[in-house]
Design a protein around this motif. Structure first.
Motif, PDB file in Angstrom:
ATOM      1  N   ASN A 103       0.744   3.705  -3.146  1.00 36.95           N
ATOM      2  CA  ASN A 103       0.228   5.051  -2.891  1.00 36.95           C
ATOM      3  C   ASN A 103       1.217   6.108  -3.382  1.00 36.95           C
TER       4      ASN A 103
ATOM      5  N   SER B 114       1.244   6.160  -7.208  1.00 36.52           N
ATOM      6  CA  SER B 114       0.020   6.700  -7.807  1.00 36.52           C
ATOM      7  C   SER B 114       0.010   8.223  -7.800  1.00 36.52           C
ATOM      8  N   LYS B 115       0.798   8.828  -6.908  1.00 37.72           N
ATOM      9  CA  LYS B 115       0.813  10.298  -6.779  1.00 37.72           C
ATOM     10  C   LYS B 115       2.068  10.924  -7.372  1.00 37.72           C
TER      11      LYS B 115
ATOM     12  N   ARG C 266      -3.306   3.163  -8.820  1.00 37.75           N
ATOM     13  CA  ARG C 266      -4.544   3.599  -8.167  1.00 37.75           C
ATOM     14  C   ARG C 266      -5.543   2.449  -8.075  1.00 37.75           C
TER      15      ARG C 266
ATOM     16  N   VAL D 260      -4.449   0.120  -5.364  1.00 38.47           N
ATOM     17  CA  VAL D 260      -4.699   0.707  -4.044  1.00 38.47           C
ATOM     18  C   VAL D 260      -6.155   0.498  -3.647  1.00 38.47           C
ATOM     19  N   GLU D 261      -7.059   0.700  -4.602  1.00 41.69           N
ATOM     20  CA  GLU D 261      -8.477   0.478  -4.307  1.00 41.69           C
ATOM     21  C   GLU D 261      -8.751  -0.988  -3.992  1.00 41.69           C
TER      22      GLU D 261
ATOM     23  N   GLN E 105       0.828  -1.204   0.000  1.00 45.93           N
ATOM     24  CA  GLN E 105       0.000   0.000   0.000  1.00 45.93           C
ATOM     25  C   GLN E 105       0.864   1.257   0.000  1.00 45.93           C
TER      26      GLN E 105
ATOM     27  N   ARG F 181       0.533   4.773 -13.214  1.00 47.91           N
ATOM     28  CA  ARG F 181      -0.138   5.461 -12.114  1.00 47.91           C
ATOM     29  C   ARG F 181      -1.589   4.984 -12.000  1.00 47.91           C
ATOM     30  N   ALA F 182      -2.238   4.807 -13.150  1.00 46.99           N
ATOM     31  CA  ALA F 182      -3.621   4.318 -13.130  1.00 46.99           C
ATOM     32  C   ALA F 182      -3.685   2.905 -12.562  1.00 46.99           C
TER      33      ALA F 182
END
Length: 473
Positions: free
Chosen positions: A443, A446-447, A460, A463-464, A439, A456-457
């Motif tokens: 995280n 992703s940022k 994300r 992460v979800e 995570q 990055r997508a």
């Protein structure tokens, strides 16, 4: 031992949370969708608690064998996946959604591919018949929580969770028995027997494995009983049933079976034992096999085991000699050429290994063992572009193999692309079951605007997914 007990208790508590958040408190039966979700959750939990041997050659072999059985059965609800777990337990386990786990302690007791196939087919029989899911159908008041607690115990080998009945207020005061019934076992044995016949594999291998189960049952009498014998009870009755099937067959015209070449199985077995056993123990096992085995292939492949042991001890000259003995007997087994190249790489002889591996990949581009070994060698040589290309090929076929993401992360770090390296390290930890660390990395990735938008997508999305998984881990 204290840490393991603590981990198990934590797993139980987290499984509890997962059930109450994601599944109905009471269930009459599991839907296919619910079963898939439980399977995904269980796989992450297994990876978290136990070492899963996911090396390409080990994974390819066990999954290829599983697909041979599935090809006989026909279309299924689930995409079956087969795993080898590092554990000295005598255990195999069919989990919801077509996940089948074999413990290295069980594989160690086997001598032939047909014996492994018989157990594999038996476990598939339980999944096809949905025996675990059917436990819920027998009581309208039993919650899915009981099922998950039992599944966790069965898979992890926790006797207190899985020796029969699960009780408690969380299960609404009801009980659920996750031992397979005699009828379940007979059905799975009957299916396995028929599938082996269709594949022209000798079902006498089933008898041999049941004799092993009976012997272990008697040997362990009064002590801790192996997990497999708790969940697959009464090997004596099963042995009698299978023997009656064999006797009926003999009374007919008699069916002939294809003699199985056990090279692939024995090679697989030694590669599993290399990771699961103490080196001295494995060396002794190989020496004893050389001295006492009656089958020529058993003695020859014992040299393969010794080659692995000597390579691990960096005695490369001796390793090459043992491997040469095997290659002399099996000159058409191309995979031994890859094994020889691996020894050359381990000894730092990259230039000798490279053409062998290139030829192997050209000969069979779908063999991920060869592709991955070539990628590792190119990585060692500093040829990062070629290594990356090969690793991405492996990722396409084996998207949950953790080590390849570590390697990709190393390549990106060497290039100075720390953001992308962090992304791959997130995936590496994800598929090792290290959810919290995954995570954190994902995280960050992703940022990080230096990371390509496609990655990055993906970060994300993962992460979800982890947020959802965290409810149950």
């Amino acid at each position: 031992m204290k840490n393991r007990k603590k981990n198990i208790l934590r797993l139980i508590a987290l499984f509890t949370l997962f059930v109450y958040v994601t599944l109905p408190l009471q269930a009459f039966a599991l839907s296919i969708g619910e079963e898939r979700k439980i399977g995904d959750q269980l796989l992450f939990s297994i990876r978290k608690e136990l070492p899963v041997l996911e090396d390409p050659d080990i994974s390819q072999y066990i999954n290829t064998l599983g697909r041979k059985v599935l090809g006989t059965i026909g279309p299924q609800y689930f995409e079956y996946r087969f795993f080898v777990v590092k554990s000295n337990q005598f255990n195999a386990f069919a989990a919801p959604a077509g996940l089948v786990f074999f413990f290295s302690g069980l594989i160690e007791t086997m001598n032939t591919e047909d014996q492994l196939l018989s157990v594999l087919a038996h476990e598939i029989g339980h999944v096809v018949s949905r025996h675990i899911a059917q436990r819920l159908e027998k009581s309208a008041k039993v919650s899915a929580l009981s099922l998950l607690l039992g599944v966790a115990g069965l898979a992890l080998g926790v006797p207190g969770l899985s020796q029969g009945l699960l009780t408690g207020s969380m299960a609404a005061g009801q009980t659920i028995n996750l031992q397979y019934s005699r009828e379940d076992e007979e059905q799975a044995d009957r299916l396995s027997y028929g599938w082996m016949q269709q594949m022209q594999r000798d079902p006498e291998a089933m008898e041999a494995m049941l004799r092993t189960m009976r012997r272990i049952t008697r040997y362990r009498m009064g002590s801790e009983v192996p997990q497999y014998l708790l969940t697959h009870p009464n090997p004596e009755a099963r042995l009698g049933y299978v023997q009656s099937l064999l006797e009926l067959e003999k009374q007919k015209a008699g069916k002939t079976y294809v003699k199985t070449d056990n090279f692939d199985f024995l090679r697989f077995k030694y590669r599993v034992l290399l990771q699961a056993s103490d080196l001295d123990k494995l060396r002794t096992h190989c020496a004893n096999t050389l001295a006492s085995a009656t089958e020529v292939e058993q003695r020859i492949l014992a040299h393969y085991g010794l080659a692995l042991v000597e390579a691990e001890d960096r005695n490369y000259d001796q390793a090459f000699r043992h491997l040469a003995t095997v290659r002399e007997q099996y000159p058409r087994k191309d995979i031994l050429e890859i094994d020889r190249a691996v020894l050359l790489v381990q000894g730092g002889r990259y230039e000798e290994a490279r053409p062998i591996l290139e030829q192997a990949v050209k000969r069979d581009p779908n063999d991920m063992y060869g592709v991955y070994q070539l990628a590792k060698m190119e990585l060692m040589r500093g040829n990062n572009p070629r290594a990356e290309q090969l690793l991405q090929r492996v990722a396409t076929v084996m998207p949950e193999y953790p080590q390849l993401y570590f390697d990709l992360g190393q390549i990106e770090s060497n290039r100075g692309r720390e953001g992308v390296s962090v992304f791959y390290l997130g995936k590496f930890n994800l598929y090792q079951g290290k959810i919290k660390i995954a995570q954190q990395y994902l995280n960050r990735a992703s940022k990080d605007t230096s990371v390509p938008e496609k990655l990055r997508a993906e970060a994300r999305a993962l992460v979800e997914k982890l947020k959802d998984l965290e409810k149950g881990i």
